[in-house]
Design a protein around this motif. Structure first.
Motif, mmCIF file in Angstrom:
data_model
loop_
_atom_site.group_PDB
_atom_site.id
_atom_site.type_symbol
_atom_site.label_atom_id
_atom_site.label_comp_id
_atom_site.label_asym_id
_atom_site.label_seq_id
_atom_site.Cartn_x
_atom_site.Cartn_y
_atom_site.Cartn_z
ATOM 1 N N ASP A 617 -7.790 20.044 18.850
ATOM 2 C CA ASP A 617 -9.140 19.480 18.927
ATOM 3 C C ASP A 617 -9.413 19.113 20.382
ATOM 4 O O ASP A 617 -8.578 18.484 21.041
ATOM 5 N N GLU A 620 -9.734 15.225 21.068
ATOM 6 C CA GLU A 620 -8.446 14.574 20.825
ATOM 7 C C GLU A 620 -7.451 14.923 21.924
ATOM 8 O O GLU A 620 -6.671 14.081 22.380
ATOM 9 N N LEU A 653 -15.760 9.221 17.967
ATOM 10 C CA LEU A 653 -15.126 9.456 16.672
ATOM 11 C C LEU A 653 -13.687 9.944 16.842
ATOM 12 O O LEU A 653 -12.786 9.565 16.084
ATOM 13 N N ALA A 654 -13.482 10.817 17.835
ATOM 14 C CA ALA A 654 -12.116 11.282 18.101
ATOM 15 C C ALA A 654 -11.225 10.116 18.504
ATOM 16 O O ALA A 654 -10.044 10.064 18.128
ATOM 17 N N GLU A 656 -11.547 7.019 17.513
ATOM 18 C CA GLU A 656 -11.271 6.231 16.314
ATOM 19 C C GLU A 656 -10.181 6.874 15.463
ATOM 20 O O GLU A 656 -9.410 6.179 14.783
ATOM 21 N N ARG A 657 -10.093 8.210 15.459
ATOM 22 C CA ARG A 657 -9.089 8.896 14.647
ATOM 23 C C ARG A 657 -7.683 8.793 15.233
ATOM 24 O O ARG A 657 -6.702 9.062 14.543
ATOM 25 N N SER A 659 -4.179 7.349 16.648
ATOM 26 C CA SER A 659 -3.306 6.220 16.323
ATOM 27 C C SER A 659 -3.029 5.428 17.594
ATOM 28 O O SER A 659 -3.174 5.935 18.705
ATOM 29 N N ARG A 662 -4.260 3.526 21.720
ATOM 30 C CA ARG A 662 -5.394 4.347 22.105
ATOM 31 C C ARG A 662 -5.857 3.946 23.508
ATOM 32 O O ARG A 662 -5.807 2.773 23.862
#
Length: 756
Positions: A617, A620, A653-654, A656-657, A659, A662
């Protein structure tokens, strides 16, 4: 920021196996930048070193009036440096090859480089041999003072020393320009101490003994014999046309102008701000060489007796030291210092010759005249070591041929340097008309008549150089013959090589830099050598790098480091990142992209770190690299497919995904006009408007009067308001809270603070 890994494969480094790779770090020696002091030191190691032999060599040809023509040559060298400053303001990777090609085509460009390479092939040997002769002369003086029956053969000693110095700087340049520039700066610092002591002692000697200036620079004082006139001997031209005699003398003094082309070659490595730093370097070079080289020539004629001065023509400053006023022991000790410094600076000229020729041949190779094989980076240092090997081989050959004779090398030298200057001057003149814009600096003395610019300054400089070069053709037969043979042979080799490469690649040649690649499992501060708070700039195409340009302009050197990242997005249907091999991660796409990045970094004069990473991604992958590098901000360009706010939402959003841990970074999105919008990923302090701050303060004032002496702060008001909203949502009033928030957002929509 991303590319398709199914592009044609390009293997920059040969891998013995085909291991998996998630990250590749790309490096090259061209990503290190130097100060204008270091740049000036590199050029001065050549230009100022000529003080040790230029005056003596000129006097052998034209007599005691030589110092005046050495002075004129030094003044002309500053004018020539202004030509190079103007051409560098147009082309970062400039120099005579690029400028002549843009103005007059590839044929003359190849000839100009061929002539210039003749200059560089001789500059190193003449400096190294001169240093060896100084050293041999000193040792013989010491042996005589100690009553030792040892006499060194000056030519043999000079040959051995010149070869040793050439091999030493071959290794320094193999390690990189930063290493060699540090040596050059140290040499010039020591030379400055010697120059101050020499000038002071010479002034004291003249005050004690008195002295007379050299004869005026008029034709009757210039020696015009077979030695100085060459093929013009027996002709009436020098006697009939006075100006020819003057240019004969100037041509025999041009040796003092060696090294000016190196200014264009080091421009690529000068740090930000590039052009102002180049101007400073040019001024430092001019003032230093004017004082040092000119005064040495004048002092030598005024202090060393006419009968003994010819003994020191190849060892001029050594002779000057031994003829100063003072005790013999003191003069001998000073000569030791003079020769030690001279040995260093003359050896440094060997370094400059290697740097200059390396830069010139890199330009030729980038343009498809020489094979990329020549620019293949050193596996450890990233330098174009094969070009360096090629140049040093020729220099060692010339040292052996000369057998330690400075005059022999000086006789050959004049061809290359003067004709490279002439072609550069003509090219700058032509570009004034074919490319009237696109430069930050112009050589002074420009007039406009009927809307047309008349570049008088460039014209006068070029005419002076051209006249000197033409006269030199007839007055220096050895230089003319050997220069034409060498330059012609090299020109033929360049032409044949270019034809072969064009047959292989087609007519169009794309300039691509060469990179060393290192495999890494993850991207970290250690393997990129960056500090926390660096700027991460993801890139995807070389047509829209305005975000990188903005990041480089904002990042202050040594305060914020820039990391350029290219992410290859993998197909989820595949087996993932672990299937990529190093040659798939770095194809011709990445090489072309990073070549453009390198060009921008050179223009800005600021270093960047380069990396390629694989990810399933895009966002990400970027955030994962930012976390590993502990970046302070991520800078990207605006998308043509979505709005800026949507870009920010997608990367949010990436985030937030991910772990923990961050990355806490700011996201800066630039559009093509250079304007940016800033977003914050993760918890961060809100940016309050003046109205919100006033409202907060009013609430604090009102509440603090009624809380009965309890200590309360502004942040307590904010904390209470937030917990109240949280409580209402928990109590089932979520819809009511959202309705009120929507009403609020609609009410302030037209009054929002514009993005910074």
């Amino acid at each position: 920021m991303a590319s398709d890994p199914k592009s044609p494969s390009f293997t920059q480094t040969k891998f013995t196996a085909r291991p998996v790779a998630k990250v590749l770090v790309a490096t090259t020696a061209m990503l290190t930048f130097i100060s204008f002091w270091r740049a000036a030191a590199i050029v001065l190691n050549d230009l100022a070193s000529s003080a040790y032999y230029a005056g003596g060599e000129a006097e052998q040809f034209i007599g005691k009036t030589a110092p005046w023509f050495i002075l004129a040559t030094m003044l002309l060298s500053y004018a020539v440096s202004q030509l190079y400053v103007e051409s560098c303001s147009m082309f970062v990777r400039g120099g005579v090859y690029r400028v002549v090609k843009e103005a007059m085509g590839g044929t003359l460009a190849k000839f100009s480089v061929s002539a210039l390479m003749f200059d560089y092939v001789l500059t190193g040997p003449i400096s190294g041999v001169s240093a060896g002769r100084y050293l041999a002369g000193l040792l013989n003086e010491v042996f005589a003072f100690a009553h030792l029956k040892v006499v060194l053969n000056a030519n043999a000693a000079a040959t051995i020393f010149a070869m040793a110095a050439t091999l030493y700087f071959w290794w320094q340049n193999t390690k990189g320009i930063h290493e060699s520039s540090e040596k050059a700066l140290w040499i010039m610092q020591l030379t400055t101490v010697m120059v101050i002591a020499l000038v002071s002692w010479c002034c004291y000697t003249l005050w004690m003994r008195g002295g007379h200036l050299p004869p005026a620079p008029v034709p009757r004082n210039i020696i015009l014999d077979q030695h100085s006139l060459g093929w013009l001997y027996g002709s009436n031209l020098p006697g009939l046309i006075t100006v020819i005699a003057v240019f004969v003398a100037l041509g025999h003094s041009v040796l003092a102008m060696s090294g000016a082309e190196s200014l264009a070659q080091v421009y690529r490595e000068i740090e930000y701000p590039k052009l102002p730093n180049l101007k400073k370097a040019a001024l430092v070079i001019f003032l230093y060489s004017l004082i040092f080289t000119s005064l040495v020539s004048f002092f030598a004629v005024m202090i060393i007796p006419d009968k003994t001065r010819p003994e020191y023509f190849q060892n001029l400053i050594g002779g000057l030291a031994m003829n100063l006023s003072g005790p013999y022991v003191a003069r001998l000790v000073f000569q030791v210092f003079v020769v030690a410094v001279g040995t260093l600076i003359l050896s440094g000229a060997v370094n400059t010759a290697i740097i200059g020729s390396n830069g010139v041949l890199n330009r030729v190779s980038e343009d498809g005249v020489l094979s990329d094989w020549f620019r293949r980076p050193h596996p450890r240092f990233g330098t174009s070591y094969r070009i360096i090997n090629f140049v040093v081989m020729f220099q060692l050959l010339m040292i052996l041929i000369s057998r330690g004779d400075v005059t022999f090398l000086a006789n050959l030298y004049a061809f290359g340097v003067i004709w490279s200057f002439v072609l550069n001057g003509i090219a700058v003149l032509v570009l004034r008309y074919t490319h009237p814009g696109g430069r930050e600096f112009r050589v002074p003395l420009n007039f406009t008549i009927a809307g047309k610019e008349i570049p008088v300054g460039v014209g006068l400089i070029t005419l002076t150089l051209l006249t000197t070069a033409v006269v030199n053709l007839f007055t220096k037969p050895a230089a003319t013959v050997s220069g034409i043979i060498f330059s012609g042979a090299l020109f033929i080799l360049f032409t044949l090589s270019e034809l072969r490469i064009r047959r292989q690649r087609g007519e169009k040649c794309v300039e691509l830099d060469q990179f060393n690649l290192a495999q890494e499992a993850e991207l970290t501060q250690d393997n990129l050598d960056v500090r926390p708070g660096n700027i991460l700039v993801p890139i995807s195409t070389n047509y829209a790098l305005y975000a990188l340009e903005a990041a480089l302009r904002r990042a202050k050197r040594r305060e914020a480091e820039v990391v350029v990242l290219h992410v290859q997005v993998l197909q989820r249907a595949g087996s993932g990142e672990s299937d990529l091999t190093p040659d798939q991660l770095f194809s011709t796409i990445e090489q072309s992209l990073f070549s453009k990045v390198l060009s921008i970094a050179e223009t800005e004069g600021k270093p960047v770190r380069l990396a390629v990473a694989a990810a399933n991604d895009l966002w990400e992958g970027i955030l994962r690299m930012a976390a590993g590098l502990q970046s302070g901000s991520v800078v990207i360009g605006s998308s043509s497919k979505m709005s800026v706010s949507e870009q920010a939402r997608q990367i949010g959003l990436a985030w937030e995904r991910m772990s923990e841990p961050r990355p806490r970074v700011s996201l800066e999105i630039f559009n093509s006009s250079g304007q940016a919008q800033i977003f914050y990923l993760g918890p961060h302090a809100p940016r309050l408007t003046p109205k919100e701050i006033d409202l907060l303060h009013e609430l604090w004032v009102n509440i603090s009067e009624d809380v009965g002496g309890e200590e309360i702060h502004h942040h307590d008001i904010v904390h209470f308001a937030l917990t109240e909203v949280e409580r209402q949502i928990a109590d089932g009033q979520r819809d009511e809270v959202l309705l009120r928030i929507r009403d609020h957002l609609r009410g302030i929509k037209d009054r929002r603070l514009p993005p910074p």
